[in-house]
Design a protein around this motif. Structure first.
Motif, PDB file in Angstrom:
ATOM      1  N   GLU A 146       0.788  -1.302  -0.008  1.00 31.49           N
ATOM      2  CA  GLU A 146      -0.110  -0.243  -0.062  1.00 31.49           C
ATOM      3  C   GLU A 146       0.841   1.235  -0.218  1.00 31.49           C
ATOM      4  O   GLU A 146       0.550   2.541  -0.177  1.00 31.49           O
ATOM      5  N   THR A 147       2.073   1.073   0.114  1.00 29.91           N
ATOM      6  CA  THR A 147       3.107   2.145   0.192  1.00 29.91           C
ATOM      7  C   THR A 147       3.874   2.523  -1.005  1.00 29.91           C
ATOM      8  O   THR A 147       3.859   2.050  -2.011  1.00 29.91           O
ATOM      9  N   ILE A 148       4.504   4.002  -0.834  1.00 32.84           N
ATOM     10  CA  ILE A 148       5.178   4.434  -1.923  1.00 32.84           C
ATOM     11  C   ILE A 148       6.474   4.886  -0.933  1.00 32.84           C
ATOM     12  O   ILE A 148       6.367   5.720  -0.073  1.00 32.84           O
ATOM     13  N   LEU A 149       7.665   4.352  -1.351  1.00 37.86           N
ATOM     14  CA  LEU A 149       8.868   4.565  -0.758  1.00 37.86           C
ATOM     15  C   LEU A 149       9.890   5.222  -1.786  1.00 37.86           C
ATOM     16  O   LEU A 149      10.152   4.933  -2.840  1.00 37.86           O
ATOM     17  N   GLU A 150      10.606   6.100  -1.198  1.00 34.44           N
ATOM     18  CA  GLU A 150      11.628   6.664  -1.701  1.00 34.44           C
ATOM     19  C   GLU A 150      13.083   6.507  -1.147  1.00 34.44           C
ATOM     20  O   GLU A 150      13.361   6.600   0.080  1.00 34.44           O
ATOM     21  N   ALA A 151      14.084   6.055  -2.021  1.00 35.51           N
ATOM     22  CA  ALA A 151      15.484   5.774  -1.731  1.00 35.51           C
ATOM     23  C   ALA A 151      16.169   7.043  -1.252  1.00 35.51           C
ATOM     24  O   ALA A 151      15.923   7.985  -1.971  1.00 35.51           O
ATOM     25  N   THR A 152      16.596   7.046  -0.007  1.00 35.31           N
ATOM     26  CA  THR A 152      17.174   8.533   0.547  1.00 35.31           C
ATOM     27  C   THR A 152      18.745   8.425   0.737  1.00 35.31           C
ATOM     28  O   THR A 152      19.451   9.086   0.540  1.00 35.31           O
ATOM     29  N   LEU A 153      19.019   7.349   1.655  1.00 33.94           N
ATOM     30  CA  LEU A 153      20.580   7.251   2.303  1.00 33.94           C
ATOM     31  C   LEU A 153      20.998   5.824   2.342  1.00 33.94           C
ATOM     32  O   LEU A 153      20.311   4.716   2.275  1.00 33.94           O
ATOM     33  N   GLN A 154      22.339   5.734   2.686  1.00 32.46           N
ATOM     34  CA  GLN A 154      22.920   4.573   2.812  1.00 32.46           C
ATOM     35  C   GLN A 154      23.068   4.036   4.292  1.00 32.46           C
ATOM     36  O   GLN A 154      22.953   5.239   5.146  1.00 32.46           O
ATOM     37  N   ARG A 155      22.996   3.154   4.733  1.00 36.85           N
ATOM     38  CA  ARG A 155      23.347   2.752   6.185  1.00 36.85           C
ATOM     39  C   ARG A 155      24.994   2.537   6.404  1.00 36.85           C
ATOM     40  O   ARG A 155      25.613   2.080   5.827  1.00 36.85           O
ATOM     41  N   SER A 156      25.255   3.739   7.363  1.00 35.20           N
ATOM     42  CA  SER A 156      26.631   3.549   7.818  1.00 35.20           C
ATOM     43  C   SER A 156      26.639   2.811   9.109  1.00 35.20           C
ATOM     44  O   SER A 156      26.171   3.078  10.236  1.00 35.20           O
ATOM     45  N   PRO A 157      27.529   1.759   9.305  1.00 32.74           N
ATOM     46  CA  PRO A 157      27.461   0.967  10.334  1.00 32.74           C
ATOM     47  C   PRO A 157      27.942   1.504  11.442  1.00 32.74           C
ATOM     48  O   PRO A 157      28.880   2.281  11.530  1.00 32.74           O
ATOM     49  N   CYS A 158      27.486   1.151  12.620  1.00 34.20           N
ATOM     50  CA  CYS A 158      27.925   1.602  13.862  1.00 34.20           C
ATOM     51  C   CYS A 158      28.221   0.447  14.971  1.00 34.20           C
ATOM     52  O   CYS A 158      28.194  -0.842  14.405  1.00 34.20           O
ATOM     53  N   TYR A 159      28.722   0.507  16.055  1.00 31.86           N
ATOM     54  CA  TYR A 159      29.286  -0.658  17.159  1.00 31.86           C
ATOM     55  C   TYR A 159      27.983  -1.356  17.184  1.00 31.86           C
ATOM     56  O   TYR A 159      28.389  -2.460  17.591  1.00 31.86           O
ATOM     57  N   LYS A 160      26.761  -1.013  17.028  1.00 30.63           N
ATOM     58  CA  LYS A 160      25.700  -1.828  17.343  1.00 30.63           C
ATOM     59  C   LYS A 160      25.594  -3.055  16.458  1.00 30.63           C
ATOM     60  O   LYS A 160      25.045  -4.178  17.034  1.00 30.63           O
ATOM     61  N   LEU A 161      25.888  -2.780  15.382  1.00 27.51           N
ATOM     62  CA  LEU A 161      26.100  -4.103  14.470  1.00 27.51           C
ATOM     63  C   LEU A 161      27.017  -5.029  15.113  1.00 27.51           C
ATOM     64  O   LEU A 161      26.812  -6.127  14.966  1.00 27.51           O
ATOM     65  N   GLY A 162      28.055  -4.674  15.429  1.00 23.70           N
ATOM     66  CA  GLY A 162      29.227  -5.597  16.051  1.00 23.70           C
ATOM     67  C   GLY A 162      28.441  -6.272  17.350  1.00 23.70           C
ATOM     68  O   GLY A 162      28.770  -7.339  17.589  1.00 23.70           O
ATOM     69  N   ILE A 163      27.661  -5.625  18.029  1.00 25.59           N
ATOM     70  CA  ILE A 163      27.250  -6.201  19.029  1.00 25.59           C
ATOM     71  C   ILE A 163      26.202  -7.323  18.786  1.00 25.59           C
ATOM     72  O   ILE A 163      26.015  -8.468  19.145  1.00 25.59           O
ATOM     73  N   ARG A 164      25.415  -6.943  17.707  1.00 30.01           N
ATOM     74  CA  ARG A 164      24.505  -8.069  17.039  1.00 30.01           C
ATOM     75  C   ARG A 164      25.115  -9.203  16.464  1.00 30.01           C
ATOM     76  O   ARG A 164      24.821 -10.289  16.805  1.00 30.01           O
ATOM     77  N   PHE A 165      26.438  -8.939  16.040  1.00 28.72           N
ATOM     78  CA  PHE A 165      27.201  -9.954  15.265  1.00 28.72           C
ATOM     79  C   PHE A 165      28.361 -10.512  16.513  1.00 28.72           C
ATOM     80  O   PHE A 165      28.754 -11.678  16.153  1.00 28.72           O
ATOM     81  N   ASN A 166      28.295 -10.139  17.520  1.00 27.95           N
ATOM     82  CA  ASN A 166      29.021 -10.341  18.773  1.00 27.95           C
ATOM     83  C   ASN A 166      30.403 -10.086  18.283  1.00 27.95           C
ATOM     84  O   ASN A 166      31.501 -10.987  18.738  1.00 27.95           O
ATOM     85  N   THR A 167      31.000  -9.549  17.573  1.00 29.91           N
ATOM     86  CA  THR A 167      32.210  -9.241  16.991  1.00 29.91           C
ATOM     87  C   THR A 167      32.330  -7.703  16.337  1.00 29.91           C
ATOM     88  O   THR A 167      31.351  -7.585  15.440  1.00 29.91           O
ATOM     89  N   MET A 168      33.170  -6.983  16.764  1.00 29.40           N
ATOM     90  CA  MET A 168      33.471  -5.635  16.064  1.00 29.40           C
ATOM     91  C   MET A 168      34.004  -5.711  14.777  1.00 29.40           C
ATOM     92  O   MET A 168      33.882  -4.814  13.868  1.00 29.40           O
ATOM     93  N   LYS A 169      34.479  -6.974  14.280  1.00 32.23           N
ATOM     94  CA  LYS A 169      35.185  -7.086  13.058  1.00 32.23           C
ATOM     95  C   LYS A 169      33.989  -6.882  11.963  1.00 32.23           C
ATOM     96  O   LYS A 169      34.545  -6.368  10.830  1.00 32.23           O
ATOM     97  N   ILE A 170      32.859  -7.084  12.077  1.00 32.04           N
ATOM     98  CA  ILE A 170      31.746  -6.851  11.024  1.00 32.04           C
ATOM     99  C   ILE A 170      31.693  -5.277  10.558  1.00 32.04           C
ATOM    100  O   ILE A 170      31.541  -5.253   9.554  1.00 32.04           O
ATOM    101  N   VAL A 171      31.985  -4.601  11.641  1.00 29.89           N
ATOM    102  CA  VAL A 171      31.836  -3.225  11.405  1.00 29.89           C
ATOM    103  C   VAL A 171      32.812  -2.601  10.215  1.00 29.89           C
ATOM    104  O   VAL A 171      32.310  -2.164   9.161  1.00 29.89           O
ATOM    105  N   LYS A 172      34.030  -3.014  10.311  1.00 30.52           N
ATOM    106  CA  LYS A 172      35.054  -2.960   9.462  1.00 30.52           C
ATOM    107  C   LYS A 172      34.658  -3.567   8.146  1.00 30.52           C
ATOM    108  O   LYS A 172      34.890  -2.847   6.918  1.00 30.52           O
ATOM    109  N   GLN A 173      34.303  -4.823   8.153  1.00 31.95           N
ATOM    110  CA  GLN A 173      33.930  -5.553   6.790  1.00 31.95           C
ATOM    111  C   GLN A 173      32.905  -4.992   6.298  1.00 31.95           C
ATOM    112  O   GLN A 173      32.672  -4.805   4.978  1.00 31.95           O
ATOM    113  N   PHE A 174      31.851  -4.314   6.893  1.00 36.78           N
ATOM    114  CA  PHE A 174      30.648  -3.753   6.297  1.00 36.78           C
ATOM    115  C   PHE A 174      31.203  -2.727   5.589  1.00 36.78           C
ATOM    116  O   PHE A 174      30.724  -2.167   4.369  1.00 36.78           O
TER     117      PHE A 174
END
Length: 185
Positions: free
Chosen positions: A108-136
Motif C-alpha cells: 500500500e506504500t510508496i517509498l523513496e530511496a534516501t540514504l545508505q546505512r553507515s554501520p556503527c558498533y551496534k552491528l558489532g554487538i548483534r554479530f558478537n564481534t566488532m570485526k563486522i563493522v570494518k568488513q561492512f
C-alpha cells in the motif's frame, strides 16, 4: 524485487564495554503485515532517534543476496533474517543500481530511496564481534534507507515496483563510499 521478510525488534538493554546500551538492532521476522508510517515501522523499537527513524530514515531495507556473502564469514552465528537490523529483507536490493530519489510502489506504500546505512558498533554487538563493522564498511552491501511518501501496510511477497528513476543522482553505494572517505575509514 520483492519482500522476503518483514522484521521488527523490541528495546533491548545490553552491557557493552561496562556500559548499559539500549538498542533495537535485534530484529526478527514476523508473520503479519507491517505498517510503514512517515517516521518508522509501527511496532519496531527505535532507541537512537538521531541515527535511525525519522523522515529520511523511516525504513531500512537489506538484500537477501547479501546474506550469501556474510554467512560463510560467520558460520557459527545463528542466522535469521533481520540480522542487519533491517525492517524489510528484499530478495535482490542492489545499492550500486539504486539512486537517491528512486521511488518504489510496495504493497500500500510508496517509498523513496534516501540514504545508505553507515554501520556503527551496534552491528558489532548483534554479530558478537566488532570485526563486522570494518568488513561492512569495505563492501557496498550497506542497505537502503527509505522515506515513506505514502503510508500503509506491506507484507512478505509484496513486489518492489520502481515507479520513478533518478539516474542523475548518486547511487546509494556512492553515498557509502563518500561517507567512508569523510570518516577517514
Amino acid at each position: 524485487m520483492k519482500i522476503v521478510s518483514t522484521n521488527i525488534g523490541e528495546r533491548k538493554e545490553i552491557i557493552y564495554m561496562r556500559e548499559k546500551v539500549t538498542t533495537g538492532i535485534f530484529k526478527f521476522p514476523i508473520n503479519t503485515p507491517v505498517f510503514l508510517d512517515k517516521e518508522e515501522v509501527k511496532g519496531d523499537a527505535i532507541c537512537d532517534r538521531e541515527n535511525h527513524g525519522g523522515i529520511e530514515q523511516a525504513i531500512y531495507g537489506y538484500s537477501l543476496k547479501h546474506y550469501d556473502f556474510w554467512k560463510p564469514l560467520y558460520p557459527k552465528l545463528e542466522w535469521s533474517l533481520g540480522m542487519f537490523g533491517e525492517n524489510l529483507t528484499i530478495d535482490d536490493l542492489d545499492e550500486t543500481k539504486i539512486h537517491v530519489g528512486d521511488t518504489f510502489k510496495v504493497g500500500e506504500t510508496i517509498l523513496e530511496a534516501t540514504l545508505q546505512r553507515s554501520p556503527c558498533y551496534k552491528l558489532g554487538i548483534r554479530f558478537n564481534t566488532m570485526k563486522i563493522v570494518k568488513q561492512f564498511w569495505n563492501t557496498t552491501f550497506c542497505g537502503v534507507y527509505f522515506k515513506v511518501l505514502q503510508t500503509g501496510f506491506v507484507k512478505v511477497d509484496d513486489e518492489f515496483i520502481q515507479i520513478k528513476s533518478c539516474p542523475e543522482n548518486s547511487t546509494i553505494a556512492d553515498l557509502l563510499i563518500k561517507r567512508k572517505k569523510e570518516e577517514g575509514i
